[in-house]
Write a protein that holds these residues in place. Structure first.
Motif, PDB file in Angstrom:
ATOM      1  N   VAL A  97       0.876  -1.174   0.000  1.00 54.64           N
ATOM      2  CA  VAL A  97       0.000   0.000   0.000  1.00 54.64           C
ATOM      3  C   VAL A  97       0.914   1.225   0.000  1.00 54.64           C
ATOM      4  N   PRO A  98       0.862   2.071  -1.033  1.00 54.69           N
ATOM      5  CA  PRO A  98       1.828   3.172  -1.156  1.00 54.69           C
ATOM      6  C   PRO A  98       1.464   4.420  -0.368  1.00 54.69           C
ATOM      7  N   LEU A  99       0.716   4.226   0.703  1.00 52.31           N
ATOM      8  CA  LEU A  99       0.269   5.333   1.548  1.00 52.31           C
ATOM      9  C   LEU A  99       0.380   4.912   3.013  1.00 52.31           C
ATOM     10  N   PRO A 100       0.399   5.877   3.929  1.00 53.89           N
ATOM     11  CA  PRO A 100       0.654   5.529   5.336  1.00 53.89           C
ATOM     12  C   PRO A 100      -0.499   4.805   6.016  1.00 53.89           C
ATOM     13  N   GLY A 101      -0.186   4.113   7.093  1.00 57.64           N
ATOM     14  CA  GLY A 101      -1.201   3.455   7.900  1.00 57.64           C
ATOM     15  C   GLY A 101      -2.210   4.456   8.426  1.00 57.64           C
ATOM     16  N   GLY A 102      -3.475   4.050   8.426  1.00 56.22           N
ATOM     17  CA  GLY A 102      -4.527   4.934   8.899  1.00 56.22           C
ATOM     18  C   GLY A 102      -5.163   5.780   7.822  1.00 56.22           C
TER      19      GLY A 102
END
Length: 323
Positions: free
Chosen positions: A37-42
Motif C-alpha cells: 500500500v503506497p500510503l501511510p497506515g490509517g
C-alpha cells in the motif's frame, strides 16, 4: 501411427516444464501474500486495503499482510510492486493517481515504473471529492463560487496537496469546465486549517476527510464529484448539477505485476467480488463516503486506460508539472 521418438521426447520435456507452473497456479496460494500500500497506515486506502485483505485471507486460506510503503506520491510503493516477482504473492493496492496522473506530471526520468508494468485485478471503491469552503464563507453554492471567481479571480485562491497532485489537477479541471480562474496555493497537508479559517477560499477534499469536517460544522460542502449524491452527504449536490457531465472521482484498486498468471489473477478477482459485494465492506465504504465497485479484471483494465486519458488531457492542456 506412432510419433517419431525425437518428437515424443520433445513433448515429454515440454510437459515436464509446464506441469510445475500449472500445479503452482492450481495450488495458489500456498504461502502468505504481501499487499503493498503506497500510503501511510490509517489513511483511507490503508483502511480499505486492510478490510479487503482480511476478507481475501479468509477466502484463500492464507495470511494476507499489508506492507505500507508511503512516499513520493505513491511512487515508492509502485516501484516496489513493479520490481516484485510476477507470481501473485505481491499485490499492489493503490489509488488512481498512480496510473492516471503520475505518468503525465512527472518526467519519465523521475518515474521508476510504467503503467504497463501492471495489470488490473479489481477496482474496489470509487473515491468522490467534495468541493468545500469554510463554514463561515458567504459562498453557499457551486454557482456562487464560480460567479465570485469569474468576478474576483485575481483575489480568489484554492488549496491543494501539492503541484501535480490530484486535488490540484481536479480543481484545474473544474475551473476549465466552469470558465473561472483562481490562484493555486499548494500545501503539504492540503491546507485544510487555512480553508476552515477562511485564509484560502476553497478546495477539493477527498470525501473521507471532508465528511467529518462538514459534520463538525467546520467546512461547508458545495458539491461532490461523483455521478450521484453521497448517502453521507444527501444535501450536497453533485458538480454535474451545475456543470452538466462533470464527473471526476478517483479510485482505489488492486494491481499485480504484468506477467502474473491469468489463473492467479482470476482467483484473486473472484474472491474480491465476494468481498466487495458483502454488506460489511459496503457499509464501511459508505461510512467513509466511498462507493464499493465490482467488475472483472478486463473491465478494470479498460477503466484504467479511459481514466488516464481524461486526466492526461487536463495535465497537457494546462502544462501541469509535479514538484
Amino acid at each position: 501411427m506412432k510419433r517419431p521418438s525425437h518428437l515424443r521426447h520433445s513433448l515429454l520435456i515440454a510437459a515436464s516444464l509446464l506441469a510445475p507452473a500449472a500445479w503452482a497456479e492450481a495450488d495458489y496460494p500456498s504461502r502468505a501474500i504481501r499487499v503493498i500500500v503506497p500510503l501511510p497506515g490509517g489513511s483511507s486506502p490503508d483502511v480499505i486495503a486492510r478490510l479487503w485483505a482480511d476478507g481475501l485471507g479468509r477466502r484463500l486460506g492464507q495470511p494476507v499482510v499489508i506492507d505500507n510503503r508511503p512516499g513520493a506520491a505513491t511512487i515508492v510503493g509502485a516501484q516496489a510492486a513493479a520490481t516484485a516477482p510476477a507470481d501473485g504473492y505481491t499485490l499492489f493496492y493503490t489509488v488512481g493517481s498512480t496510473t492516471s496522473l503520475n505518468p503525465f506530471v512527472y518526467p519519465a526520468s523521475r518515474l521508476p515504473y510504467k503503467t504497463e508494468d501492471f495489470v488490473g485485478v479489481v477496482r474496489t471503491v470509487s473515491v468522490p471529492y467534495v468541493l468545500v469552503v469554510s463554514a463561515n464563507s458567504p459562498i453557499k453554492s457551486t454557482a456562487e463560487l464560480i460567479a465570485s471567481a469569474k468576478k474576483n479571480g485575481d483575489k480568489m485562491n484554492y488549496a491543494s496537496y501539492g503541484m501535480g497532485q490530484t486535488t490540484h489537477v481536479l480543481m484545474t479541471r473544474f475551473l476549465n469546465a466552469s470558465g473561472a480562474a483562481m490562484t493555486h496555493v499548494p500545501y503539504k497537508d492540503g491546507g485544510i486549517t487555512d480553508i476552515i479559517s477562511g485564509v484560502v477560499n476553497a478546495s477539493f477534499e477527498p470525501s473521507t476527510t471532508a465528511i467529518p469536517q462538514i459534520a463538525g460544522g467546520k467546512l461547508r460542502g458545495l458539491a461532490v464529484t461523483g455521478a450521484k449524491r453521497l448517502a453521507a452527504l444527501p444535501d450536497v449536490p453533485t458538480v454535474s448539477e451545475t456543470i452538466p457531465g462533470f464527473v471526476a472521482d478517483s479510485w482505489q484498486g488492486v494491481l499485480v505485476r504484468k506477467g502474473t498468471p491469468a489463473a492467479v489473477v482470476q482467483k484473486i478477482a473472484a474472491a474480491s467480488q465476494e468481498i466487495l459485494g458483502s454488506e460489511e465492506f459496503r457499509t464501511k465504504a459508505r461510512d467513509l463516503g466511498l462507493l464499493a465497485v465490482q467488475g472483472t479484471p478486463a473491465e478494470f483494465q479498460n477503466f484504467i486506460s479511459e481514466d488516464a486519458r481524461a486526466w492526461e488531457k487536463v495535465v497537457k492542456d494546462n502544462n501541469i508539472h509535479a514538484e
